[in-house]
Design a protein around this motif. Structure first.
Motif, PDB file in Angstrom:
ATOM      1  N   LEU A 208      29.082  17.309 -55.600  1.00 48.68           N
ATOM      2  CA  LEU A 208      29.905  18.438 -56.028  1.00 48.68           C
ATOM      3  C   LEU A 208      30.428  19.172 -54.802  1.00 48.68           C
ATOM      4  CD1 LEU A 208      30.986  20.082 -58.410  1.00 48.68           C
ATOM      5  CD2 LEU A 208      28.911  21.480 -58.277  1.00 48.68           C
ATOM      6  N   LEU A 209      31.747  19.240 -54.683  1.00 52.59           N
ATOM      7  CA  LEU A 209      32.396  19.946 -53.574  1.00 52.59           C
ATOM      8  C   LEU A 209      32.969  21.246 -54.130  1.00 52.59           C
ATOM      9  CD1 LEU A 209      34.236  16.853 -52.086  1.00 52.59           C
ATOM     10  CD2 LEU A 209      32.117  17.854 -51.278  1.00 52.59           C
ATOM     11  N   SER A 210      32.114  22.243 -54.199  1.00 46.38           N
ATOM     12  CA  SER A 210      32.504  23.499 -54.815  1.00 46.38           C
ATOM     13  C   SER A 210      31.479  24.562 -54.466  1.00 46.38           C
ATOM     14  CB  SER A 210      32.613  23.333 -56.338  1.00 46.38           C
ATOM     15  OG  SER A 210      32.791  24.572 -56.968  1.00 46.38           O
ATOM     16  N   ASN A 211      31.849  25.802 -54.711  1.00 47.13           N
ATOM     17  CA  ASN A 211      30.921  26.914 -54.517  1.00 47.13           C
ATOM     18  C   ASN A 211      30.359  27.401 -55.848  1.00 47.13           C
ATOM     19  OD1 ASN A 211      33.265  27.950 -55.539  1.00 47.13           O
ATOM     20  ND2 ASN A 211      33.542  29.546 -53.977  1.00 47.13           N
ATOM     21  N   LEU A 212      30.343  26.506 -56.835  1.00 54.22           N
ATOM     22  CA  LEU A 212      29.811  26.878 -58.144  1.00 54.22           C
ATOM     23  C   LEU A 212      28.323  27.191 -58.028  1.00 54.22           C
ATOM     24  CD1 LEU A 212      31.534  24.195 -60.402  1.00 54.22           C
ATOM     25  CD2 LEU A 212      32.145  26.599 -60.168  1.00 54.22           C
ATOM     26  N   ARG A 213      27.915  28.237 -58.655  1.00 54.14           N
ATOM     27  CA  ARG A 213      26.509  28.633 -58.601  1.00 54.14           C
ATOM     28  C   ARG A 213      25.698  27.986 -59.714  1.00 54.14           C
ATOM     29  NH1 ARG A 213      26.846  35.177 -57.188  1.00 54.14           N
ATOM     30  NH2 ARG A 213      27.977  34.920 -55.198  1.00 54.14           N
ATOM     31  N   ARG A 214      26.327  27.796 -60.862  1.00 54.94           N
ATOM     32  CA  ARG A 214      25.613  27.194 -61.979  1.00 54.94           C
ATOM     33  C   ARG A 214      25.542  25.683 -61.793  1.00 54.94           C
ATOM     34  NH1 ARG A 214      27.919  29.215 -67.588  1.00 54.94           N
ATOM     35  NH2 ARG A 214      26.110  27.967 -68.224  1.00 54.94           N
ATOM     36  N   ASP A 215      24.436  25.115 -62.182  1.00 55.42           N
ATOM     37  CA  ASP A 215      24.216  23.677 -62.023  1.00 55.42           C
ATOM     38  C   ASP A 215      24.733  22.945 -63.253  1.00 55.42           C
ATOM     39  OD1 ASP A 215      23.482  21.239 -61.118  1.00 55.42           O
ATOM     40  OD2 ASP A 215      21.330  21.501 -61.438  1.00 55.42           O
ATOM     41  N   ARG A 216      26.041  22.753 -63.295  1.00 57.29           N
ATOM     42  CA  ARG A 216      26.646  22.025 -64.396  1.00 57.29           C
ATOM     43  C   ARG A 216      26.298  20.544 -64.308  1.00 57.29           C
ATOM     44  NH1 ARG A 216      28.825  24.157 -69.122  1.00 57.29           N
ATOM     45  NH2 ARG A 216      29.635  26.238 -68.682  1.00 57.29           N
ATOM     46  N   SER A 217      26.308  19.864 -65.442  1.00 51.56           N
ATOM     47  CA  SER A 217      25.894  18.467 -65.495  1.00 51.56           C
ATOM     48  C   SER A 217      27.047  17.585 -65.936  1.00 51.56           C
ATOM     49  CB  SER A 217      24.709  18.286 -66.456  1.00 51.56           C
ATOM     50  OG  SER A 217      23.610  19.069 -66.039  1.00 51.56           O
ATOM     51  N   ILE A 218      27.044  16.360 -65.398  1.00 44.67           N
ATOM     52  CA  ILE A 218      27.972  15.315 -65.814  1.00 44.67           C
ATOM     53  C   ILE A 218      27.162  14.275 -66.573  1.00 44.67           C
ATOM     54  CG2 ILE A 218      29.538  13.504 -65.017  1.00 44.67           C
ATOM     55  CD1 ILE A 218      30.184  15.233 -62.615  1.00 44.67           C
ATOM     56  N   TYR A 219      27.654  13.889 -67.728  1.00 49.37           N
ATOM     57  CA  TYR A 219      26.912  12.964 -68.578  1.00 49.37           C
ATOM     58  C   TYR A 219      27.651  11.637 -68.683  1.00 49.37           C
ATOM     59  CZ  TYR A 219      23.792  16.707 -70.058  1.00 49.37           C
ATOM     60  OH  TYR A 219      22.855  17.710 -70.080  1.00 49.37           O
ATOM     61  N   TRP A 220      26.859  10.579 -68.655  1.00 50.21           N
ATOM     62  CA  TRP A 220      27.362   9.231 -68.909  1.00 50.21           C
ATOM     63  C   TRP A 220      26.741   8.786 -70.226  1.00 50.21           C
ATOM     64  CZ3 TRP A 220      28.192   5.241 -64.498  1.00 50.21           C
ATOM     65  CH2 TRP A 220      28.957   4.180 -64.990  1.00 50.21           C
ATOM     66  N   GLY A 221      27.492   8.981 -71.288  1.00 56.12           N
ATOM     67  CA  GLY A 221      26.925   8.773 -72.608  1.00 56.12           C
ATOM     68  C   GLY A 221      25.929   9.879 -72.893  1.00 56.12           C
ATOM     69  N   ASN A 222      24.685   9.502 -73.153  1.00 56.95           N
ATOM     70  CA  ASN A 222      23.625  10.482 -73.383  1.00 56.95           C
ATOM     71  C   ASN A 222      22.766  10.714 -72.146  1.00 56.95           C
ATOM     72  OD1 ASN A 222      24.398  10.725 -76.100  1.00 56.95           O
ATOM     73  ND2 ASN A 222      23.134   8.951 -76.678  1.00 56.95           N
ATOM     74  N   GLN A 223      23.104  10.048 -71.050  1.00 56.17           N
ATOM     75  CA  GLN A 223      22.287  10.136 -69.841  1.00 56.17           C
ATOM     76  C   GLN A 223      22.955  11.040 -68.813  1.00 56.17           C
ATOM     77  OE1 GLN A 223      20.881   6.400 -68.462  1.00 56.17           O
ATOM     78  NE2 GLN A 223      20.089   7.175 -66.519  1.00 56.17           N
ATOM     79  N   ARG A 224      22.156  11.881 -68.213  1.00 57.21           N
ATOM     80  CA  ARG A 224      22.657  12.827 -67.218  1.00 57.21           C
ATOM     81  C   ARG A 224      22.790  12.135 -65.864  1.00 57.21           C
ATOM     82  NH1 ARG A 224      19.732  18.646 -65.942  1.00 57.21           N
ATOM     83  NH2 ARG A 224      21.260  19.424 -64.415  1.00 57.21           N
ATOM     84  N   VAL A 225      23.935  12.321 -65.223  1.00 59.60           N
ATOM     85  CA  VAL A 225      24.176  11.728 -63.905  1.00 59.60           C
ATOM     86  C   VAL A 225      23.505  12.589 -62.848  1.00 59.60           C
ATOM     87  CG1 VAL A 225      25.929  11.013 -62.238  1.00 59.60           C
ATOM     88  CG2 VAL A 225      26.358  10.761 -64.688  1.00 59.60           C
ATOM     89  N   LYS A 226      22.820  11.929 -61.940  1.00 62.71           N
ATOM     90  CA  LYS A 226      22.081  12.636 -60.899  1.00 62.71           C
ATOM     91  C   LYS A 226      23.033  13.269 -59.891  1.00 62.71           C
ATOM     92  CE  LYS A 226      18.729  11.867 -57.181  1.00 62.71           C
ATOM     93  NZ  LYS A 226      17.914  10.844 -56.465  1.00 62.71           N
ATOM     94  N   ARG A 227      22.771  14.535 -59.581  1.00 63.67           N
ATOM     95  CA  ARG A 227      23.559  15.229 -58.558  1.00 63.67           C
ATOM     96  C   ARG A 227      22.856  15.110 -57.212  1.00 63.67           C
ATOM     97  NH1 ARG A 227      25.227  21.703 -58.454  1.00 63.67           N
ATOM     98  NH2 ARG A 227      26.103  21.704 -56.335  1.00 63.67           N
ATOM     99  N   THR A 228      23.626  14.865 -56.148  1.00 68.52           N
ATOM    100  CA  THR A 228      23.073  14.710 -54.816  1.00 68.52           C
ATOM    101  C   THR A 228      23.776  15.645 -53.845  1.00 68.52           C
ATOM    102  OG1 THR A 228      22.679  13.129 -53.021  1.00 68.52           O
ATOM    103  CG2 THR A 228      24.680  12.825 -54.307  1.00 68.52           C
ATOM    104  N   LYS A 229      23.070  16.027 -52.799  1.00 68.47           N
ATOM    105  CA  LYS A 229      23.657  16.896 -51.782  1.00 68.47           C
ATOM    106  C   LYS A 229      24.446  16.108 -50.747  1.00 68.47           C
ATOM    107  CE  LYS A 229      20.132  20.513 -52.148  1.00 68.47           C
ATOM    108  NZ  LYS A 229      19.106  21.305 -51.409  1.00 68.47           N
ATOM    109  N   THR A 230      24.125  14.830 -50.595  1.00 64.48           N
ATOM    110  CA  THR A 230      24.849  13.959 -49.670  1.00 64.48           C
ATOM    111  C   THR A 230      25.131  12.640 -50.373  1.00 64.48           C
ATOM    112  OG1 THR A 230      22.798  13.070 -48.721  1.00 64.48           O
ATOM    113  CG2 THR A 230      23.793  14.990 -47.634  1.00 64.48           C
ATOM    114  N   LEU A 231      26.273  12.063 -50.076  1.00 67.58           N
ATOM    115  CA  LEU A 231      26.692  10.813 -50.706  1.00 67.58           C
ATOM    116  C   LEU A 231      27.103   9.834 -49.613  1.00 67.58           C
ATOM    117  CD1 LEU A 231      27.331   9.367 -53.427  1.00 67.58           C
ATOM    118  CD2 LEU A 231      29.668  10.209 -53.173  1.00 67.58           C
TER     119      LEU A 231
END
Length: 392
Positions: A145-168
């Motif tokens: 996530l390249l943003s200054n968003l404070r809330r930890d929004r989630s991205i879903y792939w079907g019913n599974q939550r995609v893991k968020r990482t600080k480095t890619l």
């Protein structure tokens, strides 16, 4: 014969796809003249464009299981991946690929829209992968996530939550949420330090063996480098340093090697580290010559050959029209058409060229002007219409 025929068909298919421009410009793998640099530049340009528009950006890295490229081959795989790249994704959402490494770049002006767009793009991608029988590793798929968003929004792939990482990590480059390359520099520093250790530890072991050869007594050398000791067990090692140590140990029977754990308080090991640091700071330290690998010699020979070729090309008095187009020599095939080669080299059905061999009464065009390639292609009213049809 079957392998040869398969290779010829693959090369012809790749040439046809490139000539007809049927491949998506967002596919950077298995394409001549395109490299990792182009893929990274495209990614960073897309991110920068969204950031300039004050949008939040999410970069989703997709991991494909199984030998998709190996099974289909490079040219056929590009055709399969072309379908995924050509799908209609949500607004401000793009996809790019390097071979079978896919990235989805989603952007939006709010966190809710961003997560919705990324999830919808993953749904479209899943439809394509299911159609071609490709298995996606959802556990290894992650997003940055390249943003200054404070809330930890989630991205879903079907019913599974995609893991968020600080480095890619993408194509050997570590991206972080601030794009300041701090994490990448740290990783490169650690990699350089590891390579330095892999080089210096065998050299130190080699010097120890040389020193022990001058003594008739039994000598046991303790090393904290497991990798160096294991390398000595490999009888097929290509390292000249390892081969030298193996030869010395084979001809000497008073030397034994052993492993000792580092940084646990062994007096001899701590003293050796202290002496090594003193040698580094000393101006009287002996200079060790490390042989370069064979690949380095090949690279040097290649560079010397290209430099000699470039000097001859610069100083030559022939083929100057071609020199104006290609001033730098190289090994890359331009895959030009027959008509384009004739135009650039001037070796074609032009009066100025045919006159040199007595195939034309003079070097003038039928319109009366000098019959050069540039005249026939751009100025002559008798030939420009045909040139336009060819280029179209």
């Amino acid at each position: 014969m079957g392998k040869l025929l398969e290779k010829l068909m693959t090369q012809r298919l790749a040439y046809f796809l490139k000539k007809t421009r049927q491949l998506n410009p967002k596919q950077f793998g298995f394409k001549e003249g395109v490299s990792i640099d182009h893929a990274l530049d495209s990614l960073l340009t897309t991110i920068d464009s969204h950031k300039r528009n004050k949008m939040h950006v999410a970069v989703v890295s997709i991991n494909i299981k199984g030998p998709g490229v190996v099974r289909n081959g490079p040219a056929l795989w590009n055709l399969v991946a072309e379908e995924a790249l050509a799908q209609q994704y949500p607004a401000n959402t793009t996809i790019q690929a390097f071979a079978d490494d896919f990235l989805i770049i989603a952007a939006a002006d709010s966190e809710r829209k961003l997560c919705t767009a990324a999830s919808e793009a993953l749904k479209i991608f899943t439809t394509w992968s299911d159609r071609h029988g490709l298995e996606i590793s959802k556990e290894k798929t992650q997003f940055l996530l390249l943003s200054n968003l404070r809330r930890d929004r989630s991205i879903y792939w079907g019913n599974q939550r995609v893991k968020r990482t600080k480095t890619l990590k993408y194509l050997g480059v570590h991206l972080d949420s601030k794009l300041n390359w701090a994490h990448h520099l740290v990783q490169q520093g650690e990699k350089a330090l590891q390579q330095h250790r892999q080089l210096t530890e065998p050299i130190a072991l080699q010097e120890d063996v040389k020193y022990a050869q001058n003594h008739q007594k039994q000598v046991k050398i303790w090393s904290e480098s497991q990798s160096s000791l294991k390398a000595l067990l490999n009888q097929k090692s290509n390292s000249p340093i390892v081969r030298s140590i193996q030869d010395s140990l084979y001809n000497t029977h008073n030397i034994r090697l052993g492993w000792i754990r580092a940084h646990v308080g062994h007096l001899g090991n701590e003293k050796a580290d202290e002496l090594a640091k003193e040698v580094i700071k000393s101006m009287e330290a002996a200079v060790l010559t490390v042989p370069l690998p064979r690949s380095n010699a090949k690279q040097d020979l290649k560079q010397q050959a290209l430099a000699k070729w470039q000097r001859r090309w610069d100083d030559d008095i022939n083929d100057r029209p071609t020199y104006e187009v290609i001033k730098k020599v190289g090994l890359r095939n331009h895959n030009w058409s027959r008509q384009l080669i004739q135009f650039i080299t001037g070796h074609g059905p032009f009066p100025s060229y045919l006159f040199r061999f007595g195939k034309h009464p003079d070097n003038c065009c039928a319109c009366g002007e000098p019959g050069t390639p540039l005249h026939c292609a751009a100025s002559c009213f008798l030939t420009t219409s045909g040139v336009q049809q060819i280029t179209t």
